[in-house]
Design an enzyme around this catalytic site. Structure first.
Site, PDB file in Angstrom:
ATOM      1  N   GLY A   1       0.941  -1.151  -0.219  1.00 14.70           N
ATOM      2  CA  GLY A   1       0.113   0.163   0.037  1.00 14.70           C
ATOM      3  C   GLY A   1       0.777   1.179  -0.097  1.00 14.70           C
TER       4      GLY A   1
ATOM      5  N   GLY B   1      -0.175   5.067  -1.169  1.00 19.79           N
ATOM      6  CA  GLY B   1      -1.416   5.577  -0.366  1.00 19.79           C
ATOM      7  C   GLY B   1      -0.952   6.860   0.794  1.00 19.79           C
TER       8      GLY B   1
ATOM      9  N   LEU C   1      -0.229   7.301   3.792  1.00 23.96           N
ATOM     10  CA  LEU C   1       0.838   6.987   4.608  1.00 23.96           C
ATOM     11  C   LEU C   1       1.962   6.628   4.153  1.00 23.96           C
ATOM     12  CD1 LEU C   1       1.060   6.976   7.747  1.00 23.96           C
ATOM     13  CD2 LEU C   1      -0.035   4.684   7.787  1.00 23.96           C
TER      14      LEU C   1
ATOM     15  N   ASP D   1       1.909  -2.252  -4.415  1.00 22.43           N
ATOM     16  CA  ASP D   1       0.598  -1.488  -4.220  1.00 22.43           C
ATOM     17  C   ASP D   1      -0.357  -1.965  -5.467  1.00 22.43           C
ATOM     18  OD1 ASP D   1      -0.340   1.424  -2.782  1.00 22.43           O
ATOM     19  OD2 ASP D   1      -1.603   0.926  -4.615  1.00 22.43           O
ATOM     20  N   ILE D   2      -1.572  -1.844  -5.159  1.00 23.72           N
ATOM     21  CA  ILE D   2      -2.633  -2.332  -6.243  1.00 23.72           C
ATOM     22  C   ILE D   2      -2.625  -1.505  -7.265  1.00 23.72           C
ATOM     23  CG2 ILE D   2      -4.814  -1.036  -5.360  1.00 23.72           C
ATOM     24  CD1 ILE D   2      -6.156  -4.031  -5.887  1.00 23.72           C
TER      25      ILE D   2
ATOM     26  N   ASP E   1      -2.159  -7.216  -5.170  1.00 24.78           N
ATOM     27  CA  ASP E   1      -3.397  -7.098  -4.532  1.00 24.78           C
ATOM     28  C   ASP E   1      -3.242  -8.072  -3.278  1.00 24.78           C
ATOM     29  OD1 ASP E   1      -6.133  -7.447  -3.686  1.00 24.78           O
ATOM     30  OD2 ASP E   1      -6.852  -8.192  -5.460  1.00 24.78           O
TER      31      ASP E   1
ATOM     32  N   TYR F   1     -15.092  -0.384   8.810  1.00 21.88           N
ATOM     33  CA  TYR F   1     -13.749   0.031   9.090  1.00 21.88           C
ATOM     34  C   TYR F   1     -13.306  -0.286  10.401  1.00 21.88           C
ATOM     35  CZ  TYR F   1      -9.458   2.878   9.124  1.00 21.88           C
ATOM     36  OH  TYR F   1      -8.340   3.167   9.166  1.00 21.88           O
TER      37      TYR F   1
END
Ligand code: SER
Length: 323
Positions: free
Chosen positions: A12, A15, A17, A38-39, A54, A144
């Site tokens: 990730g 993103g 962060l 990352d995707i 993924d 979440y």
């Protein structure tokens, strides 16, 4: 501390962060040791290698871990609170299956250390609102928050059952000028700066008195690295540490911004995210992080605002008042 040839995978990585953490990891451990996944990968990174991943696909993750002989993982990929409410099943799948894959492969491949972010979203309407303690009633109402609370329990389970060194922080809302957040309830606190500077007005999707715990990104990145570098015997919390810097309401941050942009106008048009915000704490008691590994924030609301205004104005080529 990672040795000079410890390979670190950031999942990730593009993103909010990850974009800020990767340059710091490169600075500390050297470019050759940082691999990003990352995707939606791109080549705009300081890391040595970029992989498309993924995280729900365990086989793909295993191949990447083996290919690069990964020793440490920062697993940051997740759907945030607002996106989660739009896609609850996807949030469950990405947030839970992704974490389970990382933990399982962590045990199987002998990964030495894992970081996984949790959130203030693990708390709910019956948790104490002010100075919310590390341990209390936790009844998250967003999907979440439910995935983060279940994830925390999984991390602790993998630690005690299999000896996995997994460490975690319950981040408050994170505010930085480099990367845009996506799909969070606290995102307003970043949008407000961009819109104040470019348009002098902002319609906030939370009520003016929605008080939430927040943190400036450089502090959050430092907390992450300090936690990961702390001696293992200091880590007494294996779910996730409460972490905090300051808290404010939309009205309060608007007032702070007006010191630099006097004609800035903030209006309030709460949407579904207000309900999520109302279920979260107003402020956090993070005394255990302070005790265990010496956590101490550097930025306040006003020093963060000064720096955000300056950096975003530079980026957008705008001139704002100096105070
Ligand atoms: N900042 C996140 C969100 O708003 C909470 O962890 O979803």
């Amino acid at each position: 501390m990672a040795s000079t040839d410890t390979k670190i995978l950031v999942i990730g990585a593009f993103g909010q962060l990850g974009s800020e953490l990767v340059p710091e990891l490169v600075k500390i451990y050297g470019r050759q040791n940082i691999i990003v996944a990352d995707i939606y990968p791109n080549n705009n990174t300081l890391a040595a290698s970029v992989e498309e991943l993924d995280v729900v696909n365990k086989k793909q993750l295993e191949e990447i871990l083996r290919k690069h002989s990964i020793a440490q993982i920062y697993h940051l990929a997740a759907l945030l609170s607002a996106s989660g409410e739009q896609h609850p099943q996807l949030a469950w799948e990405v947030n839970m299956q992704g974490l389970l894959n990382v933990l399982d492969l962590g045990v199987q491949l002998g990964i030495e250390k894992i970081f996984w972010p949790s959130s203030i979203a693990v708390f709910g309407p019956n948790s104490p609102k002010v100075k919310t303690p590390q341990l209390c009633i936790m009844d998250p109402t967003s999907i979440y928050g439910i995935t983060k609370l279940a994830g925390e329990r999984l991390c602790e389970y993998y630690h005690y059952r299999y000896g996995l060194d997994v460490r975690s922080l319950r981040y408050p809302g994170l505010i930085g000028y480099n990367a845009m957040p996506g799909g969070g309830t606290t995102d307003y606190a970043l949008h407000i700066f961009y819109e104040a500077i470019s348009k002098k007005s902002y319609a906030c999707f939370l009520k003016e008195d929605a008080r939430l715990p927040m943190m400036y990104m450089p502090d959050a990145i430092r907390a992450t690295i300090e936690l990961m570098q702390a001696p293992v015997e200091n880590i007494t919390v294996r779910t996730s540490y409460n972490l905090s810097a300051f808290d404010f309401t939309p009205a309060e941050i608007a007032t702070e911004i007006k010191k630099y942009i006097p004609d800035f106008k903030c209006t309030f048009a709460p949407d579904f995210r207000q309900k999520i915000a109302e279920s979260w704490p107003n402020s956090i008691d993070d005394s255990i992080a302070r005790r265990d590994w010496g956590w101490q924030e550097k930025y306040t609301l006003s020093t963060m605002t000064a720096e955000m205004i300056q950096k975003i104005s530079e980026k957008e080529n705008m001139v704002v008042k100096q105070i």
